[in-house]
Design a protein around this motif. Structure first.
Motif, PDB file in Angstrom:
ATOM      1  N   THR A 148      -1.832 -14.617  -2.712  1.00  0.00           N
ATOM      2  CA  THR A 148      -1.553 -14.938  -1.318  1.00  0.00           C
ATOM      3  C   THR A 148      -0.324 -14.160  -0.868  1.00  0.00           C
ATOM      4  O   THR A 148       0.755 -14.314  -1.441  1.00  0.00           O
ATOM      5  N   LEU A 149      -0.505 -13.330   0.157  1.00  0.00           N
ATOM      6  CA  LEU A 149       0.607 -12.551   0.697  1.00  0.00           C
ATOM      7  C   LEU A 149       0.987 -13.130   2.054  1.00  0.00           C
ATOM      8  O   LEU A 149       0.136 -13.237   2.957  1.00  0.00           O
ATOM      9  N   PRO A 150       2.236 -13.497   2.239  1.00  0.00           N
ATOM     10  CA  PRO A 150       2.640 -14.230   3.443  1.00  0.00           C
ATOM     11  C   PRO A 150       2.454 -13.470   4.744  1.00  0.00           C
ATOM     12  O   PRO A 150       2.266 -14.085   5.797  1.00  0.00           O
ATOM     13  N   HIS A 151       2.500 -12.127   4.691  1.00  0.00           N
ATOM     14  CA  HIS A 151       2.402 -11.349   5.926  1.00  0.00           C
ATOM     15  C   HIS A 151       1.056 -10.650   6.081  1.00  0.00           C
ATOM     16  O   HIS A 151       0.886  -9.822   6.977  1.00  0.00           O
ATOM     17  N   LEU A 152       0.096 -10.980   5.222  1.00  0.00           N
ATOM     18  CA  LEU A 152      -1.193 -10.297   5.264  1.00  0.00           C
ATOM     19  C   LEU A 152      -1.981 -10.714   6.504  1.00  0.00           C
ATOM     20  O   LEU A 152      -2.227 -11.902   6.715  1.00  0.00           O
TER      21      LEU A 152
ATOM     22  N   ALA B 274       3.383  -5.346   3.246  1.00  0.00           N
ATOM     23  CA  ALA B 274       3.653  -4.102   2.529  1.00  0.00           C
ATOM     24  C   ALA B 274       3.594  -4.346   1.023  1.00  0.00           C
ATOM     25  O   ALA B 274       4.134  -5.332   0.516  1.00  0.00           O
ATOM     26  N   ILE B 275       2.947  -3.431   0.332  1.00  0.00           N
ATOM     27  CA  ILE B 275       2.825  -3.460  -1.131  1.00  0.00           C
ATOM     28  C   ILE B 275       3.485  -2.206  -1.674  1.00  0.00           C
ATOM     29  O   ILE B 275       3.282  -1.108  -1.150  1.00  0.00           O
ATOM     30  N   LEU B 276       4.251  -2.374  -2.740  1.00  0.00           N
ATOM     31  CA  LEU B 276       4.966  -1.246  -3.344  1.00  0.00           C
ATOM     32  C   LEU B 276       4.403  -0.932  -4.723  1.00  0.00           C
ATOM     33  O   LEU B 276       4.226  -1.838  -5.548  1.00  0.00           O
TER      34      LEU B 276
ATOM     35  N   LEU C 146      -1.964  -2.670   6.918  1.00  0.00           N
ATOM     36  CA  LEU C 146      -1.434  -3.033   5.601  1.00  0.00           C
ATOM     37  C   LEU C 146      -0.814  -1.771   5.034  1.00  0.00           C
ATOM     38  O   LEU C 146      -1.481  -0.732   4.930  1.00  0.00           O
ATOM     39  N   TYR C 147       0.461  -1.843   4.689  1.00  0.00           N
ATOM     40  CA  TYR C 147       1.193  -0.665   4.231  1.00  0.00           C
ATOM     41  C   TYR C 147       1.240  -0.639   2.709  1.00  0.00           C
ATOM     42  O   TYR C 147       1.632  -1.611   2.065  1.00  0.00           O
ATOM     43  N   ILE C 148       0.843   0.499   2.144  1.00  0.00           N
ATOM     44  CA  ILE C 148       0.930   0.722   0.708  1.00  0.00           C
ATOM     45  C   ILE C 148       2.014   1.772   0.493  1.00  0.00           C
ATOM     46  O   ILE C 148       1.882   2.916   0.933  1.00  0.00           O
ATOM     47  N   ALA C 149       3.089   1.370  -0.155  1.00  0.00           N
ATOM     48  CA  ALA C 149       4.234   2.264  -0.377  1.00  0.00           C
ATOM     49  C   ALA C 149       4.347   2.594  -1.860  1.00  0.00           C
ATOM     50  O   ALA C 149       3.803   1.886  -2.717  1.00  0.00           O
TER      51      ALA C 149
END
Length: 286
Positions: A48-52, A194-196, A166-169
């Motif tokens: 669960t991602l809070p900002h998704l 955002a996912i790093l 959705l940002y993939i960094a």
């Protein structure tokens, strides 16, 4: 006479003990050499991602790490990995470094025939690891690009579903001093999920402190590669000593450390099975 008989019986018992001990050690070595390294676990997790955004609810990411293309990680083994990843029907494939074992640049070209067969719905993205920087780094980057893999080192990749993003960094290798989180944050909008990707998991202390990432995906540690059950591995690499395997909560950020697929050193795995991780992302209000 009785003492001699007792000593003889005792010596036979000791000898039998050492025979069984030798057999046990021999079996463990055989298992660690030939069985566990080929026994890939497909690990599935719901996060669960809070900002998704709701548009990305159910989004699937397949993570692979530490391929370590070398004489052991043959082309057939690599093709099998790609086949297993494709069977998961991911939206995105994330590769978290160490594609080739150090000082083996002759294996770099053989990555392309396998990696270009990955079939995510959106894209395959990758960052480099420390072993990649002890190779012909530019040749690895060119091979990734020619394979259709997005070079995420110190960059971001933006995924869109209608008006949602959705940002993939990704940061380049931390241990080799190549990570530029400052450049990543300059490219990253101040809001949004955002996912790093970062090869070394212990970088999570730094990335979590920014408060900008919902999730970090890492590898590097191989889960210890050789360990005893229920105990922390005795040998772990720098930047992989604290968060060496599995899921962690660091502040408001999740971290997942993948055990990787290849090996280094003795090329043994014990209680640290190779792993493909499949994440299903869920919005907080589901």
């Amino acid at each position: 006479m009785r003492n001699r008989k007792w000593l003889l019986e005792a010596s036979q018992i000791v000898l039998q003990y050492f025979r069984w001990l030798f057999l046990l050690i021999f079996c463990i070595i055989l298992y660690a050499k030939f069985i566990e390294p080929n026994w890939i676990e497909i690990k599935t997790l719901q996060l669960t991602l809070p900002h998704l955004p709701a548009e990305f609810n159910g989004y699937r990411i397949a993570q692979i790490s530490d391929i370590h293309r070398d004489r052991w990680m043959t082309e057939p083994r690599l093709r099998r990995i790609v086949h297993l990843v494709n069977q998961q029907h991911p939206d995105l494939v994330a590769i978290t470094g160490d594609l080739v074992t150090r000082n083996l640049p002759q294996f770099i070209p053989s990555l392309k025939p396998a990696l270009e067969q990955l079939t995510p719905r959106d894209r395959t993205v990758a960052v480099l690891g420390n072993h990649d920087h002890e190779n012909d780094t530019q040749a690895i980057i060119r091979t990734l690009e020619r394979s259709g893999v997005f070079d995420l080192n110190n960059h971001i990749y933006t995924l869109k579903r209608d008006n949602a993003t959705l940002y993939i960094a990704g940061v380049d290798d931390v241990g080799m001093g190549k990570a530029r989180l400052d450049l990543v944050l300059q490219q990253l909008p101040p809001q949004g999920a955002a996912i790093l990707l970062a090869h070394e998991p212990d970088f999570a202390t730094t990335s979590a402190a920014t408060g900008r990432f919902d999730l970090q995906l890492s590898g590097h540690s191989h889960g210890g590669q050789i360990r005893l059950p229920f105990l922390k591995p005795l040998i772990l690499p720098p930047w992989g000593e604290k968060y060496y395997a599995g899921e962690y909560q660091i502040g408001k950020m999740l971290l997942y450390t993948n055990r990787g697929l290849g090996m280094t050193g003795l090329h043994l795995r014990l209680f640290a099975r190779p792993e493909i991780t499949v994440f299903t992302l869920v919005t907080a209000n589901q």
